[in-house]
Design a protein around this motif. Sequence first.
Motif, PDB file in Angstrom:
ATOM      1  N   LEU A 111      49.436  28.506  32.093  1.00  0.00           N
ATOM      2  CA  LEU A 111      48.737  29.517  32.892  1.00  0.00           C
ATOM      3  C   LEU A 111      49.618  29.952  34.061  1.00  0.00           C
ATOM      4  CD1 LEU A 111      45.075  28.142  33.047  1.00  0.00           C
ATOM      5  CD2 LEU A 111      46.087  29.728  31.405  1.00  0.00           C
ATOM      6  N   PRO A 112      49.638  31.262  34.359  1.00  0.00           N
ATOM      7  CA  PRO A 112      48.974  32.357  33.613  1.00  0.00           C
ATOM      8  C   PRO A 112      49.686  32.669  32.299  1.00  0.00           C
ATOM      9  CG  PRO A 112      50.270  33.251  35.416  1.00  0.00           C
ATOM     10  CD  PRO A 112      50.347  31.760  35.548  1.00  0.00           C
ATOM     11  N   LEU A 113      48.927  33.167  31.346  1.00  0.00           N
ATOM     12  CA  LEU A 113      49.463  33.434  30.012  1.00  0.00           C
ATOM     13  C   LEU A 113      50.527  34.529  30.024  1.00  0.00           C
ATOM     14  CD1 LEU A 113      46.112  33.272  27.994  1.00  0.00           C
ATOM     15  CD2 LEU A 113      47.906  31.543  28.105  1.00  0.00           C
ATOM     16  N   PRO A 140      39.018  35.338  30.558  1.00  0.00           N
ATOM     17  CA  PRO A 140      39.931  36.481  30.746  1.00  0.00           C
ATOM     18  C   PRO A 140      40.855  36.344  31.952  1.00  0.00           C
ATOM     19  CG  PRO A 140      37.701  37.222  30.243  1.00  0.00           C
ATOM     20  CD  PRO A 140      37.611  35.753  30.454  1.00  0.00           C
ATOM     21  N   SER A 141      40.449  35.622  32.978  1.00  0.00           N
ATOM     22  CA  SER A 141      41.278  35.481  34.179  1.00  0.00           C
ATOM     23  C   SER A 141      42.593  34.749  33.895  1.00  0.00           C
ATOM     24  CB  SER A 141      40.497  34.737  35.276  1.00  0.00           C
ATOM     25  OG  SER A 141      40.138  33.431  34.843  1.00  0.00           O
ATOM     26  N   ASP A 142      42.673  34.053  32.762  1.00  0.00           N
ATOM     27  CA  ASP A 142      43.918  33.350  32.413  1.00  0.00           C
ATOM     28  C   ASP A 142      45.072  34.321  32.177  1.00  0.00           C
ATOM     29  OD1 ASP A 142      42.548  30.991  32.612  1.00  0.00           O
ATOM     30  OD2 ASP A 142      42.312  30.677  30.470  1.00  0.00           O
ATOM     31  N   TRP A 143      44.736  35.570  31.846  1.00  0.00           N
ATOM     32  CA  TRP A 143      45.762  36.576  31.588  1.00  0.00           C
ATOM     33  C   TRP A 143      46.230  37.259  32.878  1.00  0.00           C
ATOM     34  CZ3 TRP A 143      48.450  37.118  27.261  1.00  0.00           C
ATOM     35  CH2 TRP A 143      47.910  36.635  26.059  1.00  0.00           C
ATOM     36  N   GLY A 144      45.579  36.989  33.973  1.00  0.00           N
ATOM     37  CA  GLY A 144      45.940  37.653  35.215  1.00  0.00           C
ATOM     38  C   GLY A 144      45.209  38.977  35.369  1.00  0.00           C
ATOM     39  N   SER A 145      45.894  39.942  35.939  1.00  0.00           N
ATOM     40  CA  SER A 145      45.259  41.228  36.238  1.00  0.00           C
ATOM     41  C   SER A 145      45.095  42.121  35.017  1.00  0.00           C
ATOM     42  CB  SER A 145      46.073  41.973  37.305  1.00  0.00           C
ATOM     43  OG  SER A 145      47.408  42.180  36.850  1.00  0.00           O
ATOM     44  N   ARG A 167      36.158  48.312  30.317  1.00  0.00           N
ATOM     45  CA  ARG A 167      35.843  47.819  28.977  1.00  0.00           C
ATOM     46  C   ARG A 167      35.299  46.401  29.042  1.00  0.00           C
ATOM     47  NH1 ARG A 167      40.623  44.959  26.971  1.00  0.00           N
ATOM     48  NH2 ARG A 167      42.193  44.919  28.623  1.00  0.00           N
ATOM     49  N   LYS A 168      34.629  46.015  27.969  1.00  0.00           N
ATOM     50  CA  LYS A 168      34.071  44.679  27.882  1.00  0.00           C
ATOM     51  C   LYS A 168      35.027  43.761  27.109  1.00  0.00           C
ATOM     52  CE  LYS A 168      29.099  45.622  28.194  1.00  0.00           C
ATOM     53  NZ  LYS A 168      27.781  45.429  27.520  1.00  0.00           N
ATOM     54  N   VAL A 169      35.133  42.519  27.575  1.00  0.00           N
ATOM     55  CA  VAL A 169      35.981  41.529  26.910  1.00  0.00           C
ATOM     56  C   VAL A 169      35.173  40.256  26.715  1.00  0.00           C
ATOM     57  CG1 VAL A 169      38.125  42.450  27.871  1.00  0.00           C
ATOM     58  CG2 VAL A 169      36.864  40.684  29.115  1.00  0.00           C
ATOM     59  N   TYR A 170      35.642  39.432  25.777  1.00  0.00           N
ATOM     60  CA  TYR A 170      34.964  38.158  25.533  1.00  0.00           C
ATOM     61  C   TYR A 170      35.056  37.262  26.771  1.00  0.00           C
ATOM     62  CZ  TYR A 170      35.016  39.475  20.582  1.00  0.00           C
ATOM     63  OH  TYR A 170      34.833  40.127  19.391  1.00  0.00           O
ATOM     64  N   LEU A 171      33.981  36.588  27.067  1.00  0.00           N
ATOM     65  CA  LEU A 171      33.931  35.709  28.224  1.00  0.00           C
ATOM     66  C   LEU A 171      34.320  34.271  27.860  1.00  0.00           C
ATOM     67  CD1 LEU A 171      33.202  35.432  31.226  1.00  0.00           C
ATOM     68  CD2 LEU A 171      30.836  34.988  30.535  1.00  0.00           C
ATOM     69  N   ARG A 172      34.066  33.876  26.610  1.00  0.00           N
ATOM     70  CA  ARG A 172      34.315  32.491  26.177  1.00  0.00           C
ATOM     71  C   ARG A 172      35.819  32.222  26.020  1.00  0.00           C
ATOM     72  NH1 ARG A 172      34.587  30.076  20.916  1.00  0.00           N
ATOM     73  NH2 ARG A 172      34.324  32.170  20.060  1.00  0.00           N
ATOM     74  N   PRO A 173      36.342  31.161  26.665  1.00  0.00           N
ATOM     75  CA  PRO A 173      37.758  30.803  26.488  1.00  0.00           C
ATOM     76  C   PRO A 173      38.000  30.126  25.138  1.00  0.00           C
ATOM     77  CG  PRO A 173      36.693  29.219  27.921  1.00  0.00           C
ATOM     78  CD  PRO A 173      35.665  30.292  27.649  1.00  0.00           C
ATOM     79  N   CYS A 174      39.254  30.047  24.740  1.00  0.00           N
ATOM     80  CA  CYS A 174      39.624  29.489  23.430  1.00  0.00           C
ATOM     81  C   CYS A 174      39.960  28.004  23.508  1.00  0.00           C
ATOM     82  CB  CYS A 174      40.826  30.252  22.852  1.00  0.00           C
ATOM     83  SG  CYS A 174      40.584  32.030  22.731  1.00  0.00           S
ATOM     84  N   THR A 175      39.534  27.339  24.567  1.00  0.00           N
ATOM     85  CA  THR A 175      39.924  25.942  24.806  1.00  0.00           C
ATOM     86  C   THR A 175      39.631  25.031  23.628  1.00  0.00           C
ATOM     87  OG1 THR A 175      39.349  26.302  27.116  1.00  0.00           O
ATOM     88  CG2 THR A 175      39.733  24.036  26.422  1.00  0.00           C
TER      89      THR A 175
END
Length: 222
Positions: A111-113, A140-145, A167-175
């Motif tokens: 992180l960040p990705l 999504p915050s893992d990608w930064g801005s 736009r809408k993005v998935y909220l669930r992380p891929c952990t």
Amino acid sequence: MAVNKCIKYCLFVFNLLFWISGCIILGVSIYLKVNPVYGGLLPGLNLLIAVGTIIMVLGFLGCFGAIRESRVMLMLFFVGLLLIFILLVIAGILGAVGVNKIEEWLTGKLLPLRNQSSLFQTFMQKLEEQAKCCGLIHGPSDWGSTVPASCDCRDTTQECKLADGRRKVYLRPCTKLVMSVIAKGTVIALGIAFGIAVLMIFGMAFAMTLYCQIGETYATLS
């Protein structure tokens, strides 16, 4: 007292299988090392690569020592096996303990990705599209801005949120998915290490038996 031919050729066959096992452990370890997901995350991989290489060399020494009935080669083979056995135990312990710390490594190293290699980013984006998730740990915050298009919410049944105000993005992380993939890789590495360790015990027993028989034969002849 003659050398037991059965033990002699059993040791030769064992070392042939041992050499093949070294090739396998080396190949799998290198694959896990260069893989964008496993590489740098799993502890003990460098050690397993070294072990695989040395196992191949020891397999050759064991075959030569058995066929030529060389006590020097057999003793080198026995000592080498003992050292590799110890290294494999250490690698297994590192791997088993490290599985519980994978999430910490993910957070600290990935992180960040956006700072990761393009190869890893491509892998993550494909994973996000297939698993309908975004980011590794926090979402999504893992990608930064800038959140990639792979996070775009295309499944209305999933929990989503606005990103960039447009736009809408998935909220669930891929952990969980990434953790399961890494855990499977760890199980593979540990399984191979355990199998090689069992073979080593038989190899050391065969080598020392043949070593003693050759010594008794020389003593009888003299």
